[in-house]
Design a protein around this motif. Structure first.
Motif, PDB file in Angstrom:
ATOM      1  N   LEU A  88      44.439  63.902  29.396  1.00 32.20           N
ATOM      2  CA  LEU A  88      44.364  65.164  28.665  1.00 32.20           C
ATOM      3  C   LEU A  88      45.176  66.247  29.363  1.00 32.20           C
ATOM      4  O   LEU A  88      45.835  67.065  28.710  1.00 32.20           O
ATOM      5  N   GLY A  89      45.159  66.253  30.687  1.00 32.76           N
ATOM      6  CA  GLY A  89      45.978  67.205  31.432  1.00 32.76           C
ATOM      7  C   GLY A  89      47.456  66.961  31.220  1.00 32.76           C
ATOM      8  O   GLY A  89      48.242  67.905  31.057  1.00 32.76           O
ATOM      9  N   VAL A  90      47.847  65.690  31.191  1.00 35.24           N
ATOM     10  CA  VAL A  90      49.253  65.338  30.933  1.00 35.24           C
ATOM     11  C   VAL A  90      49.654  65.772  29.526  1.00 35.24           C
ATOM     12  O   VAL A  90      50.747  66.334  29.322  1.00 35.24           O
ATOM     13  N   LEU A  91      48.787  65.537  28.554  1.00 36.22           N
ATOM     14  CA  LEU A  91      49.114  65.909  27.171  1.00 36.22           C
ATOM     15  C   LEU A  91      49.184  67.418  26.993  1.00 36.22           C
ATOM     16  O   LEU A  91      49.925  67.912  26.142  1.00 36.22           O
ATOM     17  N   ASP A  92      48.417  68.143  27.787  1.00 37.78           N
ATOM     18  CA  ASP A  92      48.544  69.603  27.792  1.00 37.78           C
ATOM     19  C   ASP A  92      49.947  69.994  28.256  1.00 37.78           C
ATOM     20  O   ASP A  92      50.598  70.866  27.667  1.00 37.78           O
ATOM     21  N   ALA A  93      50.434  69.313  29.310  1.00 40.30           N
ATOM     22  CA  ALA A  93      51.793  69.577  29.799  1.00 40.30           C
ATOM     23  C   ALA A  93      52.839  69.139  28.781  1.00 40.30           C
ATOM     24  O   ALA A  93      53.887  69.780  28.635  1.00 40.30           O
ATOM     25  N   VAL A  94      52.558  68.060  28.061  1.00 41.11           N
ATOM     26  CA  VAL A  94      53.479  67.594  27.010  1.00 41.11           C
ATOM     27  C   VAL A  94      53.602  68.657  25.920  1.00 41.11           C
ATOM     28  O   VAL A  94      54.708  68.936  25.431  1.00 41.11           O
ATOM     29  N   GLN A  95      52.480  69.248  25.522  1.00 39.74           N
ATOM     30  CA  GLN A  95      52.523  70.336  24.537  1.00 39.74           C
ATOM     31  C   GLN A  95      53.452  71.448  24.993  1.00 39.74           C
ATOM     32  O   GLN A  95      54.258  71.969  24.207  1.00 39.74           O
ATOM     33  N   GLN A  96      53.354  71.817  26.248  1.00 38.36           N
ATOM     34  CA  GLN A  96      54.201  72.888  26.777  1.00 38.36           C
ATOM     35  C   GLN A  96      55.668  72.466  26.807  1.00 38.36           C
ATOM     36  O   GLN A  96      56.556  73.276  26.514  1.00 38.36           O
ATOM     37  N   GLN A  97      55.924  71.203  27.145  1.00 42.42           N
ATOM     38  CA  GLN A  97      57.295  70.690  27.154  1.00 42.42           C
ATOM     39  C   GLN A  97      57.897  70.706  25.749  1.00 42.42           C
ATOM     40  O   GLN A  97      59.075  71.011  25.575  1.00 42.42           O
ATOM     41  N   LEU A  98      57.083  70.410  24.751  1.00 44.67           N
ATOM     42  CA  LEU A  98      57.585  70.334  23.370  1.00 44.67           C
ATOM     43  C   LEU A  98      57.861  71.713  22.775  1.00 44.67           C
ATOM     44  O   LEU A  98      58.681  71.843  21.864  1.00 44.67           O
ATOM     45  N   GLU A 100      58.042  74.608  20.446  1.00 44.65           N
ATOM     46  CA  GLU A 100      57.834  74.775  19.003  1.00 44.65           C
ATOM     47  C   GLU A 100      57.555  73.446  18.310  1.00 44.65           C
ATOM     48  O   GLU A 100      56.861  73.405  17.289  1.00 44.65           O
ATOM     49  N   ASP A 101      58.092  72.352  18.838  1.00 43.88           N
ATOM     50  CA  ASP A 101      57.863  71.044  18.212  1.00 43.88           C
ATOM     51  C   ASP A 101      56.401  70.628  18.268  1.00 43.88           C
ATOM     52  O   ASP A 101      55.956  69.785  17.489  1.00 43.88           O
ATOM     53  N   ALA A 102      55.634  71.213  19.188  1.00 47.84           N
ATOM     54  CA  ALA A 102      54.215  70.860  19.315  1.00 47.84           C
ATOM     55  C   ALA A 102      53.413  71.290  18.088  1.00 47.84           C
ATOM     56  O   ALA A 102      52.316  70.775  17.851  1.00 47.84           O
ATOM     57  N   ARG A 103      53.960  72.216  17.303  1.00 50.22           N
ATOM     58  CA  ARG A 103      53.250  72.655  16.096  1.00 50.22           C
ATOM     59  C   ARG A 103      53.137  71.532  15.082  1.00 50.22           C
ATOM     60  O   ARG A 103      52.251  71.553  14.217  1.00 50.22           O
ATOM     61  N   ASP A 104      54.036  70.552  15.163  1.00 47.60           N
ATOM     62  CA  ASP A 104      54.024  69.435  14.219  1.00 47.60           C
ATOM     63  C   ASP A 104      53.254  68.230  14.753  1.00 47.60           C
ATOM     64  O   ASP A 104      53.322  67.144  14.190  1.00 47.60           O
ATOM     65  N   MET A 105      52.511  68.435  15.856  1.00 45.85           N
ATOM     66  CA  MET A 105      51.834  67.317  16.491  1.00 45.85           C
ATOM     67  C   MET A 105      50.354  67.631  16.706  1.00 45.85           C
ATOM     68  O   MET A 105      49.990  68.759  17.021  1.00 45.85           O
ATOM     69  N   GLN A 106      49.499  66.629  16.507  1.00 43.82           N
ATOM     70  CA  GLN A 106      48.082  66.766  16.807  1.00 43.82           C
ATOM     71  C   GLN A 106      47.661  65.670  17.775  1.00 43.82           C
ATOM     72  O   GLN A 106      48.313  64.633  17.886  1.00 43.82           O
ATOM     73  N   ILE A 107      46.579  65.920  18.500  1.00 46.65           N
ATOM     74  CA  ILE A 107      46.082  64.971  19.492  1.00 46.65           C
ATOM     75  C   ILE A 107      44.666  64.567  19.106  1.00 46.65           C
ATOM     76  O   ILE A 107      43.799  65.434  18.890  1.00 46.65           O
ATOM     77  N   LEU A 108      44.431  63.270  19.021  1.00 56.64           N
ATOM     78  CA  LEU A 108      43.126  62.738  18.649  1.00 56.64           C
ATOM     79  C   LEU A 108      42.539  61.962  19.827  1.00 56.64           C
ATOM     80  O   LEU A 108      43.151  61.005  20.314  1.00 56.64           O
ATOM     81  N   LEU A 198      60.383  61.211  24.615  1.00 53.48           N
ATOM     82  CA  LEU A 198      60.127  60.104  23.690  1.00 53.48           C
ATOM     83  C   LEU A 198      59.686  60.644  22.330  1.00 53.48           C
ATOM     84  O   LEU A 198      60.164  60.179  21.279  1.00 53.48           O
ATOM     85  N   ILE A 199      58.775  61.623  22.338  1.00 56.19           N
ATOM     86  CA  ILE A 199      58.279  62.183  21.080  1.00 56.19           C
ATOM     87  C   ILE A 199      59.407  62.862  20.322  1.00 56.19           C
ATOM     88  O   ILE A 199      59.552  62.680  19.101  1.00 56.19           O
ATOM     89  N   ARG A 200      60.230  63.631  21.004  1.00 52.44           N
ATOM     90  CA  ARG A 200      61.350  64.311  20.346  1.00 52.44           C
ATOM     91  C   ARG A 200      62.317  63.297  19.733  1.00 52.44           C
ATOM     92  O   ARG A 200      62.830  63.502  18.623  1.00 52.44           O
ATOM     93  N   ASN A 201      62.578  62.224  20.451  1.00 54.24           N
ATOM     94  CA  ASN A 201      63.478  61.195  19.924  1.00 54.24           C
ATOM     95  C   ASN A 201      62.916  60.577  18.653  1.00 54.24           C
ATOM     96  O   ASN A 201      63.661  60.324  17.697  1.00 54.24           O
ATOM     97  N   GLU A 202      61.615  60.321  18.637  1.00 48.49           N
ATOM     98  CA  GLU A 202      61.000  59.746  17.443  1.00 48.49           C
ATOM     99  C   GLU A 202      60.978  60.758  16.304  1.00 48.49           C
ATOM    100  O   GLU A 202      61.197  60.392  15.129  1.00 48.49           O
ATOM    101  N   MET A 203      60.718  62.023  16.626  1.00 46.32           N
ATOM    102  CA  MET A 203      60.720  63.064  15.587  1.00 46.32           C
ATOM    103  C   MET A 203      62.112  63.179  14.953  1.00 46.32           C
ATOM    104  O   MET A 203      62.243  63.413  13.745  1.00 46.32           O
ATOM    105  N   ALA A 204      63.146  63.015  15.769  1.00 43.22           N
ATOM    106  CA  ALA A 204      64.522  63.142  15.265  1.00 43.22           C
ATOM    107  C   ALA A 204      64.857  62.029  14.276  1.00 43.22           C
ATOM    108  O   ALA A 204      65.712  62.201  13.401  1.00 43.22           O
ATOM    109  N   LYS A 205      64.164  60.900  14.400  1.00 46.42           N
ATOM    110  CA  LYS A 205      64.407  59.782  13.480  1.00 46.42           C
ATOM    111  C   LYS A 205      63.757  60.024  12.131  1.00 46.42           C
ATOM    112  O   LYS A 205      64.077  59.356  11.151  1.00 46.42           O
ATOM    113  N   GLY A 206      62.816  60.992  12.086  1.00 45.27           N
ATOM    114  CA  GLY A 206      62.160  61.316  10.825  1.00 45.27           C
ATOM    115  C   GLY A 206      60.996  60.420  10.503  1.00 45.27           C
ATOM    116  O   GLY A 206      60.641  59.526  11.215  1.00 45.27           O
TER     117      GLY A 206
END
Length: 206
Positions: A88-98, A100-108, A198-206
């Protein structure tokens, strides 16, 4: 054509057919091993499917909650001493790395400990400082949790007895696309920067 020549020709054809078959089997097998999330012959993903769970705010949800959003899905429990809070701490950092792109992502965060993890327990736990904004806790009956783990091919097992038991479980984080399909399995030790890439690369593929 002499009988001997016919026999030799037939034998040569049989050997060639066998060789082609073996090459085809090797190529197909290699592709399946390279992409273990695909079922042979159907092309359908092995990861993801129908589930019904209760969100930490008490709302009942199903797999349609993935529709239209990029989702990071992982399994854990609130009494987890190390992996879960670390992830969860890592994913918090991932949100910060992303950014504006983090707005299109949710964590379950799907609990594999329904005996202790009530919706309120999940809500309190996930509101801790250092955890991602908006992370969604999901729990349910033992049968519902088992079904969710089944469709994600996630392993979990209760270890010990009494109040001090713990849970062994899968460490993978699943990146699901807006269509609810698996896009990538994220190793738990990939780190924030590489996970965001990795997430950005996948998002770019649509």
């Amino acid at each position: 054509m002499p009988r001997r020549s016919v026999v030799l020709f037939a034998a040569a054809c049989a050997v060639m057919a066998l060789a082609i078959g073996l090459v085809t089997l090797f190529v197909v097998g290699s592709r399946q091993q390279a992409n273990p999330a695909v079922v042979a012959g159907t092309g359908q993903p092995l990861i993801g499917g129908d589930f019904t769970l209760t969100r930490h705010d008490g709302q009942v949800v199903d797999q349609s909650i993935l529709d239209g959003k990029w989702s990071l899905v992982f399994f854990g429990f609130t009494h987890c001493p190390d992996y879960c809070p670390t992830t969860l701490g890592v994913l918090d950092a991932v949100q910060q790395q992303l950014g504006e792109d983090a707005r299109d992502m949710q964590i379950l965060f799907i609990s594999i400990d329904p005996e202790r993890d009530t919706p309120q327990m999940l809500g309190d736990y996930l509101s801790s400082e250092g955890f991602p904004d908006g992370v969604m806790g999901l729990t349910g009956t033992p049968e519902q949790v088992a079904q969710a783990a089944k469709v994600y091919r996630a392993y979990f097992q209760k270890v010990g007895e009494g109040e001090g038991y713990t849970m062994n479980h899968t460490l993978t984080v699943y990146l699901m696309g807006p269509d609810g399909q698996l896009r990538s399995a994220v190793a738990h030790d990939l780190g924030p920067k590489r996970t965001a890439e990795l997430i950005r690369n996948e998002m770019a593929k649509g």
